[in-house]
Design a protein around this motif. Structure first.
Motif, short mmCIF file in Angstrom:
data_model
loop_
_atom_site.label_atom_id
_atom_site.label_comp_id
_atom_site.label_asym_id
_atom_site.label_seq_id
_atom_site.Cartn_x
_atom_site.Cartn_y
_atom_site.Cartn_z
N HIS A 1 -2.74 -1.34 -7.90
CA HIS A 1 -4.10 -1.19 -7.41
C HIS A 1 -4.15 -1.79 -6.01
O HIS A 1 -3.64 -2.89 -5.80
CB HIS A 1 -5.06 -1.93 -8.35
N PRO A 2 -4.76 -1.09 -5.02
CA PRO A 2 -4.74 -1.61 -3.65
C PRO A 2 -5.30 -3.03 -3.53
O PRO A 2 -4.71 -3.87 -2.84
CB PRO A 2 -5.61 -0.62 -2.88
N VAL A 3 -6.42 -3.29 -4.19
CA VAL A 3 -7.01 -4.63 -4.07
C VAL A 3 -6.10 -5.68 -4.72
O VAL A 3 -5.85 -6.75 -4.16
CB VAL A 3 -8.41 -4.67 -4.71
N THR B 1 -8.67 2.29 -2.03
CA THR B 1 -9.29 2.02 -3.33
C THR B 1 -10.35 3.07 -3.63
O THR B 1 -10.38 3.65 -4.72
CB THR B 1 -9.93 0.63 -3.32
N TYR B 2 -11.19 3.32 -2.63
CA TYR B 2 -12.23 4.32 -2.85
C TYR B 2 -11.60 5.68 -3.09
O TYR B 2 -11.95 6.40 -4.02
CB TYR B 2 -13.18 4.38 -1.65
N GLY B 3 -10.62 6.00 -2.25
CA GLY B 3 -9.98 7.31 -2.34
C GLY B 3 -9.30 7.54 -3.67
O GLY B 3 -9.46 8.58 -4.30
N LEU B 4 -8.56 6.56 -4.13
CA LEU B 4 -7.81 6.73 -5.37
C LEU B 4 -8.72 6.92 -6.58
O LEU B 4 -8.38 7.64 -7.51
CB LEU B 4 -6.90 5.53 -5.62
N PHE B 5 -9.85 6.24 -6.56
CA PHE B 5 -10.67 6.25 -7.77
C PHE B 5 -11.95 7.07 -7.67
O PHE B 5 -12.64 7.23 -8.66
CB PHE B 5 -10.98 4.81 -8.19
N ASN B 6 -12.23 7.60 -6.49
CA ASN B 6 -13.47 8.36 -6.37
C ASN B 6 -13.35 9.73 -5.75
O ASN B 6 -14.34 10.43 -5.63
CB ASN B 6 -14.50 7.56 -5.57
N THR B 7 -12.15 10.10 -5.34
CA THR B 7 -12.05 11.42 -4.73
C THR B 7 -11.13 12.31 -5.55
O THR B 7 -10.39 11.86 -6.42
CB THR B 7 -11.48 11.36 -3.31
N LYS B 8 -11.25 13.60 -5.22
CA LYS B 8 -10.43 14.62 -5.84
C LYS B 8 -8.95 14.30 -5.62
O LYS B 8 -8.14 14.37 -6.53
CB LYS B 8 -10.81 15.91 -5.11
N TRP B 9 -8.64 13.93 -4.38
CA TRP B 9 -7.24 13.61 -4.05
C TRP B 9 -6.72 12.49 -4.96
O TRP B 9 -5.63 12.57 -5.50
CB TRP B 9 -7.17 13.19 -2.57
N MET C 1 0.85 -1.21 0.00
CA MET C 1 0.00 0.00 0.00
C MET C 1 0.87 1.25 0.00
O MET C 1 0.59 2.24 -0.68
CB MET C 1 -0.89 0.06 1.25
N SER C 2 1.93 1.18 0.81
CA SER C 2 2.86 2.31 0.87
C SER C 2 3.42 2.57 -0.53
O SER C 2 3.48 3.71 -1.00
CB SER C 2 3.96 1.97 1.86
N GLY C 3 3.80 1.47 -1.20
CA GLY C 3 4.32 1.60 -2.56
C GLY C 3 3.28 2.15 -3.51
O GLY C 3 3.57 3.02 -4.33
N VAL C 4 2.06 1.67 -3.42
CA VAL C 4 1.00 2.15 -4.32
C VAL C 4 0.84 3.65 -4.16
O VAL C 4 0.80 4.40 -5.14
CB VAL C 4 -0.35 1.44 -4.01
N LEU C 5 0.79 4.11 -2.91
CA LEU C 5 0.58 5.54 -2.67
C LEU C 5 1.68 6.38 -3.31
O LEU C 5 1.38 7.37 -3.99
CB LEU C 5 0.57 5.80 -1.17
N SER C 6 2.93 6.00 -3.11
CA SER C 6 3.98 6.87 -3.63
C SER C 6 4.16 6.68 -5.13
O SER C 6 4.39 7.64 -5.85
CB SER C 6 5.29 6.67 -2.88
#
Ligand SMILES: Nc1ncnc2c1ncn2[C@@H]1O[C@H](COP(=O)(O)OP(=O)(O)OP(=O)(O)O)[C@@H](O)[C@H]1O
Ligand SMILES: [Mg+2]
Lengths: 501, 423
Positions: B358-360, B277-285, B142-147
């Protein structure tokens, strides 16, 4: 509303890109901005858009001075820009690209994509910009990508729209549609700045024309008061020959022969469907066609960048169907690729490095495993001069060159060695009239020196003027072989659209 | 624009054909392997019993899975051979990856029945262990996905896990385990900040910065363990969090024990995966982060702060990896050991790639790696003829096979690893 640039000056190391430029754009008016490659058009617009800061000068909006420290400020002031090289995220959908940066949200930053999609659809119907809001950018043609760029600007409620060479990547039909769109925008009260190298277009669409040369405004006029020839001379500073000057072709032996070629694109669609033709030494064969009819894959196959699903390709009688690019290349094939930034140049290599990208491994540029940079630099210096590449030095990265000058670097490199076949895709895309004149001259000269030339272009005027023999490609097939002297543009246009005159 | 008619026949690219052939041959080889080792090898050994519940479970009388070892493996070998034949002749088109997953699963089961032929072993225990062991890998991923979504390559995950574990042990022992977890998380943030400043501001090569951070943390924690912790055991013995049973769900046979009788780290990981998952694909951030990783210049021309998002996500990623470090202490053994993370951070990176950023996907991959680890642990108990050193290599071999392209081409964020230079 009125936007005024006053005394804008911008220096890059070794270049005076803008030299106290004055320019005004008004609501309900289309301002055509002309200028040779490297004249400073893009730089000027980037200053207006807050991407660069001017060294001197002011930006006035309705008489009030504004300072833009970034594109965010410019957007807020109502300035929108469609960049020369599109700024779209390829893996995002149309809607995602449009809302990026100004996302409609419900609480806690959660995006309201339904609302966004609705707004996109609304803008697209209001201004006649047909798009599918859910399509992914990398899957749609450039023409539609451009509409997305326009919608992006309109979504931000821009009043001043800058278009940097919008028609360079469009097909003739798309250009017509595009003109319809910007006329609509003008009539809706927007101010439009339109940059192009095509004089015909400027005369057709603008209300006012300004010409930039070497960073300075050298003239302003109205289309009614001028001609293509006059504009060309104003731009380049000397009279320019706008028609291709060539003698009769003396076709000799076959250099390229392809037979029953089938090629698939990245998504495994067969886009070249059984193509056979040949190119002889000493003739120019043009391939006309609307973008997306298999030309891209055909050219990639011919240059070894893509393997065919079936069929054969011969170079002077030798089967090279499964050769690598280096193999094709070392047999004397020059390639001017369609996408200069992706397959033509290494953008962060210097001009010298780019210039020897295909020959660095042999004499005189290397001995054994040691590069001889002095030889490479000497050759580059002379090529830069011959091809009039405008650059302060040959050791700056290619990314610092203006778009047209990048193209010249590629053409110079490809014509700098012995070639027996030239495969050129959109060879003059983004070039000014002076450079086009020069490059067309080089192509004709290469033909007369006995090379076979294959020109693939969506620019009908260009293929008509250059070719000795014209093939029309539609839906992956060659649908017609014509003599350009005996057909009209309109007839070829019909073949390109899949009809028969 | 003329669209190409959709009805045209499907043509494979040479790369696709090569991969299809490679897979087909792999299936045939696997069939022979299963036939020779597992099927023939377990003839006359009797049934294998895989226990699906634990004696402490509510429905402890739930039936076990009993498989006739030899017959099962013969069947599997036959299935593989026919799948291989189909793959080589017709191909599976869209179902290719599903078939691959089924093959891997059957192979594992065939292996288990062979190893457990004539014996019984706790399959549920092994799966419970799988979930536990996948946690630090998943958090690293997850850490890797974020960065990497903002195009910053974080090789330092290993160091962030190790540093987090060390701090969690010391602070957790000295103050209390919860403060230990918070301190570990902050340690990850600090290390993430070092990476961010070096990579974003000074544009140092990101791989080099990451490696340096890893070496630094390994050296420092090893030194402090030898010099300080070994002589002061009161600083190296934190309380370990107990498992929490989720009411009702924990009673479901098999799945209850595997998923709902775990400690807080496991639940936190699942929640995190869902939130990311929700954050990456559904929010402004998320949209802006992805744009920054794919096409920073485009983001910049829209007034998005490219550097800001890169810093933010690299620090958040550091926090997650630091938290993952605390798992080794408060979620597992309570005590710090030299180099106790033992490459989990790197396996986390592999999980991220395998999971296609992808987180999942990354979580699923982490579970596969966790399974390989727990398998090697359990098999040493079953006394198979395979040397335990080989079993210990299993997770890494799985990593190599998986990353070497069995799953086909994955596409990283387009600007991954490239510093952004504002004009
Ligand atoms: N980032 C940069 N660093 C250094 N020099 C630059 C940079 N951008 C542009 N230049 C130089 O400034 C001059 C003007 O470039 P600009 O891109 O504005 O030209 P242009 O008029 O848009 O040309 P074209 O028609 O070829 O696109 C050129 O000489 C170019 O080499
Ligand atoms: Mg330009």
């Amino acid at each position: 509303m009125e936007l005024q640039l006053r005394g804008i000056t911008k220096r890059f190391p070794g270049v005076l890109a803008n030299d106290s430029v004055d320019l005004t754009a008004r609501s309900g008016e289309i301002l055509g901005l002309l200028g040779e490659n490297g004249a400073g058009k893009t730089t000027l617009m980037n200053i207006l858009y807050g991407l660069y800061t001017a060294d001197e000068g002011q930006i006035l909006l309705d008489g009030e001075e504004r300072h833009f420290s970034g594109p965010g400020d410019a957007i807020a002031a109502g300035i929108g820009m469609v960049h020369q090289h599109f700024m779209l995220v390829p893996v995002f959908t149309v809607t995602e690209n449009v809302v990026l940066g100004v996302e409609p949200t419900t609480l806690a930053g959660i995006m309201n994509m339904k609302e966004a999609g609705r707004e996109v659809r609304e803008i697209s119907t209001r201004y006649g910009l047909e798009v599918d809001p859910d399509a992914v950018i990398e899957n749609i043609p450039v023409g539609i990508q451009q509409r997305v760029e326009i919608i992006k600007v309109l979504f931000r409620e821009a009043e001043f729209l800058v278009f940097d060479e919008p028609t360079a990547v469009l097909t003739p039909q798309e250009v017509e549609e595009f003109f319809g769109i910007i006329r609509g925008l003008r009539d809706a009260g927007k101010a439009i700045i339109f940059i192009t190298h095509k004089l015909k277009e400027v005369l057709e669409i603008s209300d006012r024309v300004a010409v930039l040369r070497r960073g300075k405004v050298v003239g302003e006029t109205a289309p009614a008061d001028t001609t293509q020839e006059a504009l060309a001379e104003m731009m380049v500073g000397r009279p320019v020959d706008l028609v291709v000057d060539k003698g009769v072709a003396a076709a000799k032996d076959v250099v390229l022969k392809v037979e029953d070629l089938y090629v698939a694109d990245d998504r495994e669609h067969m886009t070249v469907n059984g193509v056979s033709f040949d190119v002889r030494a000493g003739e120019i064969v043009g391939v006309a066609g609307v973008q997306g009819n298999g030309q891209t894959e055909l050219v990639e196959m011919l240059t070894g960048m893509r393997l065919p699903a079936s069929g054969t390709m011969e170079l002077s009688g030798e089967d090279v169907t499964h050769e690598h690019p280096r193999g094709i290349h070392s047999r004397g094939v020059a390639h001017i690729p369609e996408d200069r930034q992706r397959s033509g140049l290494v953008m962060n290599f210097t001009i010298t490095e780019n210039m020897v990208l295909d020959t660095y491994y042999s004499a005189p540029y290397s001995r054994g495993i040691i590069m001889d940079w002095d030889a490479a630099e000497a050759a580059t210096t002379s090529l830069v001069e011959q091809f009039d590449v405008r650059t302060p030095s040959i050791s700056i990265p290619a990314s610092n060159l203006s778009g047209g000058n990048q193209q010249k670097v590629i053409v110079a490199r490809e014509f700098s060695r012995e070639v027996k076949l030239v495969v050129a895709s959109q060879p003059t895309r983004g070039l000014d009239v002076g450079s086009i004149e020069y490059i067309h001259g080089r192509i004709v000269q290469a033909r007369d020196d006995g090379a076979g030339i294959l020109i693939v272009s969506t620019e009908l005027d260009e293929v008509m003027a250059l070719s000795d023999r014209l093939l029309v490609m539609f839906d992956g097939k060659i649908v017609a072989e014509l003599d350009p002297k005996e057909v009209t543009n309109a007839d070829v246009g019909l073949y390109m659209a899949g009809a028969t005159p | 624009m003329t669209a190409i008619p959709e009805t045209q026949k499907h043509v494979y690219s040479p790369a696709e054909l090569r991969r299809a052939r490679y897979l087909g041959i792999t299936y045939i080889v696997l069939a022979l392997f299963v036939l020779w080792f597992f099927a023939v090898g377990s003839v006359g050994e009797g049934d294998s019993t895989l226990k699906l519940v634990k004696p402490t479970d509510r429905f402890k009388n739930f039936p076990n899975l009993v498989l006739p070892a030899a017959i099962f493996s013969f069947v599997v070998a036959a299935v593989f051979a026919s799948l291989g034949a189909v793959q080589l002749t017709r191909g599976f088109k869209r179902l290719g990856n599903v078939v691959l997953a089924i093959v891997l699963l059957l192979f594992v089961f065939s292996f288990l029945t062979w190893a457990a032929a004539g014996k019984s072993f706790s399959f549920v225990g092994m799966m419970q262990e799988t979930v536990k062991r996948s946690i630090p890998i998943a958090l690293g991923a997850m850490s890797g996905v974020l960065s990497e979504r903002v195009a910053v390559i974080n090789i330092a995950i290993e160091g962030q896990l190790l540093g987090g574990a060390f701090v969690a042990a010391v602070v957790g022992s000295a103050i209390n385990p919860w403060v230990g977890v918070v301190a570990a998380t902050l340690t990850g943030v600090v290390l993430g900040w070092v990476l961010a400043v070096m990579a974003i501001r000074y544009r140092v090569d990101q791989i080099i910065v990451g490696v340096v951070i890893n070496l630094f943390v390994l050296g420092l924690t090893s030194f402090m363990t030898q010099r300080i912790l070994n002589d002061n055991p009161q600083f190296n013995g934190s309380e370990v969090f107990k498992s929490i049973e989720i009411p009702l769900l924990a009673d479901i046979p098999f799945f209850g024990a595997v998923l709902f009788k775990q400690n807080i780290f496991v639940y936190a990981t699942f929640v995190l995966v869902a939130v990311l998952t929700y954050g990456l694909f559904n929010t402004k951030w998320g949209l802006r982060s992805r744009a920054v990783g794919e096409h920073p210049k485009a983001a910049d021309t829209l007034g998005i702060n490219v550097y800001g998002y890169r810093y933010l996500n690299t620090l958040l990623g550091g926090a997650i990896a630091g938290f993952g470090g605390a798992y080794f202490i408060q979620g597992s053994v309570g005590q710090f050991d030299e180099n106790m993370t033992n490459g989990r951070g790197f396996i986390g990176l592999a999980a991220m790639i395998f999971g296609r950023w992808h987180p999942v996907g990354a979580l699923s991959a982490a579970l596969v790696f966790g399974f390989a680890e727990s398998l090697s642990g359990k098999l040493s108990i079953l006394q198979t003829p395979i040397p335990s050193e080989f079993l210990g290599m299993a997770p890494y071999i799985v990593t190599i096979i998986v990353v070497a392209g069995l799953v086909g081409k994955a596409r990283p964020p387009a600007a991954d690893g490239q510093p952004y230079i504002k004009e």
